[in-house]
Design a protein around this motif. Sequence first.
Motif, mmCIF file in Angstrom:
data_model
loop_
_atom_site.group_PDB
_atom_site.id
_atom_site.type_symbol
_atom_site.label_atom_id
_atom_site.label_comp_id
_atom_site.label_asym_id
_atom_site.label_seq_id
_atom_site.Cartn_x
_atom_site.Cartn_y
_atom_site.Cartn_z
ATOM 1 N N GLY A 131 -5.120 16.919 -1.623
ATOM 2 C CA GLY A 131 -4.863 17.035 -0.188
ATOM 3 C C GLY A 131 -6.060 17.463 0.621
ATOM 4 N N ARG A 132 -7.256 17.286 0.074
ATOM 5 C CA ARG A 132 -8.460 17.686 0.815
ATOM 6 C C ARG A 132 -8.924 16.599 1.773
ATOM 7 N N VAL A 133 -8.628 15.339 1.449
ATOM 8 C CA VAL A 133 -8.965 14.228 2.345
ATOM 9 C C VAL A 133 -7.818 13.231 2.352
ATOM 10 N N ILE A 134 -7.666 12.536 3.464
ATOM 11 C CA ILE A 134 -6.693 11.453 3.547
ATOM 12 C C ILE A 134 -7.440 10.186 3.153
ATOM 13 N N PRO A 135 -6.866 9.378 2.270
ATOM 14 C CA PRO A 135 -7.583 8.166 1.872
ATOM 15 C C PRO A 135 -7.647 7.159 3.015
ATOM 16 N N THR A 136 -8.698 6.351 3.023
ATOM 17 C CA THR A 136 -8.765 5.255 3.988
ATOM 18 C C THR A 136 -7.667 4.258 3.622
ATOM 19 N N ILE A 137 -7.321 3.389 4.539
ATOM 20 C CA ILE A 137 -6.263 2.402 4.259
ATOM 21 C C ILE A 137 -6.642 1.514 3.074
ATOM 22 N N PRO A 138 -7.883 0.975 3.007
ATOM 23 C CA PRO A 138 -8.222 0.156 1.831
ATOM 24 C C PRO A 138 -8.136 0.942 0.517
ATOM 25 N N SER A 139 -8.590 2.201 0.523
ATOM 26 C CA SER A 139 -8.515 3.020 -0.695
ATOM 27 C C SER A 139 -7.072 3.297 -1.088
ATOM 28 N N LEU A 140 -6.231 3.602 -0.097
ATOM 29 C CA LEU A 140 -4.826 3.886 -0.376
ATOM 30 C C LEU A 140 -4.125 2.646 -0.936
ATOM 31 N N LEU A 141 -4.416 1.477 -0.358
ATOM 32 C CA LEU A 141 -3.827 0.235 -0.864
ATOM 33 C C LEU A 141 -4.278 -0.044 -2.299
ATOM 34 N N GLN A 142 -5.546 0.266 -2.588
ATOM 35 C CA GLN A 142 -6.084 0.091 -3.938
ATOM 36 C C GLN A 142 -5.368 1.023 -4.925
ATOM 37 N N ILE A 143 -5.141 2.250 -4.511
ATOM 38 C CA ILE A 143 -4.437 3.237 -5.349
ATOM 39 C C ILE A 143 -3.004 2.783 -5.601
ATOM 40 N N ILE A 144 -2.306 2.369 -4.521
ATOM 41 C CA ILE A 144 -0.913 1.932 -4.644
ATOM 42 C C ILE A 144 -0.807 0.734 -5.587
ATOM 43 N N GLN A 145 -1.747 -0.195 -5.454
ATOM 44 C CA GLN A 145 -1.754 -1.381 -6.326
ATOM 45 C C GLN A 145 -2.006 -0.976 -7.782
ATOM 46 N N THR A 146 -2.935 -0.052 -8.001
ATOM 47 C CA THR A 146 -3.238 0.423 -9.352
ATOM 48 C C THR A 146 -2.017 1.091 -9.974
ATOM 49 N N LEU A 147 -1.215 1.772 -9.154
ATOM 50 C CA LEU A 147 -0.011 2.446 -9.647
ATOM 51 C C LEU A 147 1.175 1.482 -9.802
ATOM 52 N N ASN A 148 0.942 0.189 -9.528
ATOM 53 C CA ASN A 148 1.967 -0.856 -9.648
ATOM 54 C C ASN A 148 3.183 -0.599 -8.756
ATOM 55 N N LEU A 149 2.908 -0.169 -7.518
ATOM 56 C CA LEU A 149 3.972 0.051 -6.544
ATOM 57 C C LEU A 149 3.756 -0.887 -5.369
ATOM 58 N N ASN A 150 4.832 -1.125 -4.596
ATOM 59 C CA ASN A 150 4.598 -1.819 -3.331
ATOM 60 C C ASN A 150 4.493 -0.753 -2.245
ATOM 61 N N VAL A 151 3.910 -1.122 -1.134
ATOM 62 C CA VAL A 151 3.616 -0.154 -0.070
ATOM 63 C C VAL A 151 4.900 0.510 0.449
ATOM 64 N N ALA A 152 5.956 -0.271 0.669
ATOM 65 C CA ALA A 152 7.209 0.285 1.188
ATOM 66 C C ALA A 152 7.790 1.307 0.215
#
Length: 194
Positions: free
Chosen positions: A46-67
């Motif tokens: 919780g020290r930084v909020i990820p950028t949108i591209p980084s967050l999308l990359q993380i979500i994809q790596t975790l095999n989740l959809n954004v919703a």
Amino acid sequence: MTNPDYLTIQIGNKIKSIRKENGWKLGEFAEKSGLSIAMLSKIENGRVIPTIPSLLQIIQTLNLNVAEFFSDLKSNEEFKGYIFRKKSEYTSVNKEEESIGYNYQLILNYPIEKSSMEISLLTLNSQAKRSSVSTSGFEYIYLIKGSLKFELGKEVFHLEEGDSLFFDGNIPHVPKNEQPEEAVLLVVYFITMN
């Protein structure tokens, strides 16, 4: 209004939790996502909020959809003039992945702009008495020892060791020790500057 720091911590905790459910060490997660260990550590804690591209990359790596990822994230409640926390509500935070014996407990995260801070230790014996007072700014109290009744406007809170209360100091308030033993509080004043 949503507190962005609150969401930053929620997003970080969720990412860390899902990573651990997958059995991945931080280094393995960094390799899979293409993000650095240092950046992922900052995001998870919780020290930084990820950028949108980084967050999308993380979500994809975790095999989740954004919703699915955002479905259970919630904003914090509207500020009612106080935030009362029982010790059982504090959030454990592992700030350093490889640390041993360091147990951080996140008690409160609430931004206050243009303020100075004053920290005091207050000991109330069983004979302590005073009228309700109002102060300019915000106050945070953490009960270190004993138990007490805290009157805040029309609200009354019963604090046990480890409980905390953050409130608008403009609301008339008074702590009352009705026990034979002394009560010890950490008091932090956030004095607003105009």
